[in-house]
Design an enzyme around this catalytic site. Structure first.
Site, PDB file in Angstrom:
ATOM      1  N   HIS A  12     -72.803 -39.961 -67.257  1.00  0.00           N
ATOM      2  CA  HIS A  12     -71.855 -39.004 -67.849  1.00  0.00           C
ATOM      3  C   HIS A  12     -70.658 -39.767 -68.432  1.00  0.00           C
ATOM      4  O   HIS A  12     -69.502 -39.403 -68.216  1.00  0.00           O
ATOM      5  CB  HIS A  12     -71.413 -37.971 -66.813  1.00  0.00           C
ATOM      6  CG  HIS A  12     -72.487 -36.973 -66.493  1.00  0.00           C
ATOM      7  ND1 HIS A  12     -72.582 -35.744 -67.113  1.00  0.00           N
ATOM      8  CD2 HIS A  12     -73.543 -37.034 -65.648  1.00  0.00           C
ATOM      9  CE1 HIS A  12     -73.635 -35.088 -66.650  1.00  0.00           C
ATOM     10  NE2 HIS A  12     -74.242 -35.861 -65.765  1.00  0.00           N
ATOM     11  N   TYR A  65     -71.761 -42.667 -56.433  1.00  0.00           N
ATOM     12  CA  TYR A  65     -70.525 -42.492 -57.197  1.00  0.00           C
ATOM     13  C   TYR A  65     -69.491 -43.528 -56.763  1.00  0.00           C
ATOM     14  O   TYR A  65     -68.760 -44.083 -57.583  1.00  0.00           O
ATOM     15  CB  TYR A  65     -69.950 -41.095 -56.978  1.00  0.00           C
ATOM     16  CG  TYR A  65     -70.635 -39.983 -57.729  1.00  0.00           C
ATOM     17  CD1 TYR A  65     -71.987 -40.030 -58.068  1.00  0.00           C
ATOM     18  CD2 TYR A  65     -69.937 -38.843 -58.085  1.00  0.00           C
ATOM     19  CE1 TYR A  65     -72.599 -39.003 -58.736  1.00  0.00           C
ATOM     20  CE2 TYR A  65     -70.537 -37.792 -58.763  1.00  0.00           C
ATOM     21  CZ  TYR A  65     -71.877 -37.885 -59.079  1.00  0.00           C
ATOM     22  OH  TYR A  65     -72.479 -36.847 -59.745  1.00  0.00           O
TER      23      TYR A  65
END
Length: 332
Positions: A51, A321
């Site tokens: 992203h 993440y």
């Protein structure tokens, strides 16, 4: 304590603790997944590995008293909660065309009244493409460009599709739904199952989605061919300049038989649904040096009253993440 300091502390804790716990339950490591993403999209120092292309936005959220009956989270206090949002395209290409048939994302950081944070990291597909972290890794390995052609090896892609049926649901959805005309005309799904916990410690399984009050609108065939590569950020900025953009947060109430550990399987459509609140986005801006740029939108950052299930993909996202975020902080 400053928000950026909070994020650094959260990230440090995750890097030190979460991968060790995850390693006990999966044969896939966060480093493998992040490296595989880099193998597909290249390394763009200081940027997200997935992203990558995105837009920052600011707004607020007001929860409903009906949702407060299921969760004691301060998110549903009926008072305005500040929100730092990020809209994005899936994948690690910072120059991906906005007409690309890939998922769009909406990530939200709610800054709760007690100083804690609540994150929600969503996609505009109602399901994910992987029931286990291994599927995610295998897909990235199959998508890695062949040095001779600069494109993925068709045989590797064919083998991946044949051996990973959990990928099919999202692939079919993307094939049947054209990309949105604007981030503001898109619905976003939490994908995973979560737990709402009330004041009596009663737990309710839930799934949520955010539905745009402006309505869902998708590009026509002609627009897919004629739209410029970069229009989503400008479309959202122009729309918020005219006035706020609103989404209704809708929550489906699960039943004991509903799957809670597989984000590729949808719940039956007849589940009870309630409006949990309204998200208002009042401004949008380029992400460089904006407030969302340094936020690690870890979906396991949750305030009291909302908790994770044992979904292996949800649990794996947090250390992945964190690993990616640490590389970004280091300028890598």
């Amino acid at each position: 304590m400053r928000t950026d300091t909070i994020h650094l502390l959260l990230t440090a804790q995750l890097i030190l603790c979460m991968p060790l716990a995850t390693a006990q339950s999966t044969d896939v490591s966060p480093e493998q997944v992040v490296t595989a993403l880099e193998g597909v999209y290249g390394v763009h120092p200081g940027q997200r590995r997935n992203h990558t292309k995105g837009t920052c936005a600011l707004g607020e959220f007001v929860g409903t008293t009906e949702a407060a009956g299921y969760s004691r989270s301060l998110l549903f206090s009926a008072s305005a909660v500040p929100v730092v949002a990020r809209f994005s395209l899936a994948g690690g290409n910072p120059r991906a065309p906005d007409t690309e048939r890939s998922p769009r994302g909406m990530a939200l950081e709610f800054r709760l009244p007690d100083g804690s944070l609540q994150h929600m990291t969503m996609l505009d597909t109602p399901m994910f493409f992987a029931a286990m972290p291994r599927t995610f890794l295998d897909k990235m390995l199959a998508l890695k460009p062949d040095p001779a052609t600069g494109k993925p090896d068709p045989e590797k892609l064919k083998a991946f599709l044949a051996s990973h049926p959990d990928n099919r649901g999202q692939a079919m959805f993307l094939a049947d739904h054209k990309p949105p005309v604007s981030y503001g005309n898109d619905a976003y799904y939490g994908i995973h199952t979560f737990k709402f916990i009330d004041r009596e410690n009663k737990t309710t399984l839930v799934r949520w989605r955010f539905v745009p009050q402006d309505g869902e609108k998708r590009l026509s065939d002609a627009e897919l061919k004629s739209m410029p590569e970069d229009f989503l950020e400008q479309a959202l900025s122009s729309r918020t300049a005219q006035g706020p953009v609103y989404w209704d947060m809708l929550v489906s109430i699960g039943e004991p038989s509903d799957p809670q550990d597989d984000p590729t399987i949808l719940w039956p459509t007849n589940r009870k649904e309630l409006k949990a609140g309204t998200l208002t986005i009042s401004s949008a801006m380029a992400q460089t040096k904006a407030e969302c740029e340094k936020i690690n939108y870890d979906p396991l950052v949750m305030g009291d009253g909302i908790a994770a299930t044992d979904d292996p993909v949800l649990l794996f996202r947090s250390p992945s993440y964190a690993f990616s975020f640490a590389k970004r902080l280091g300028g890598l």
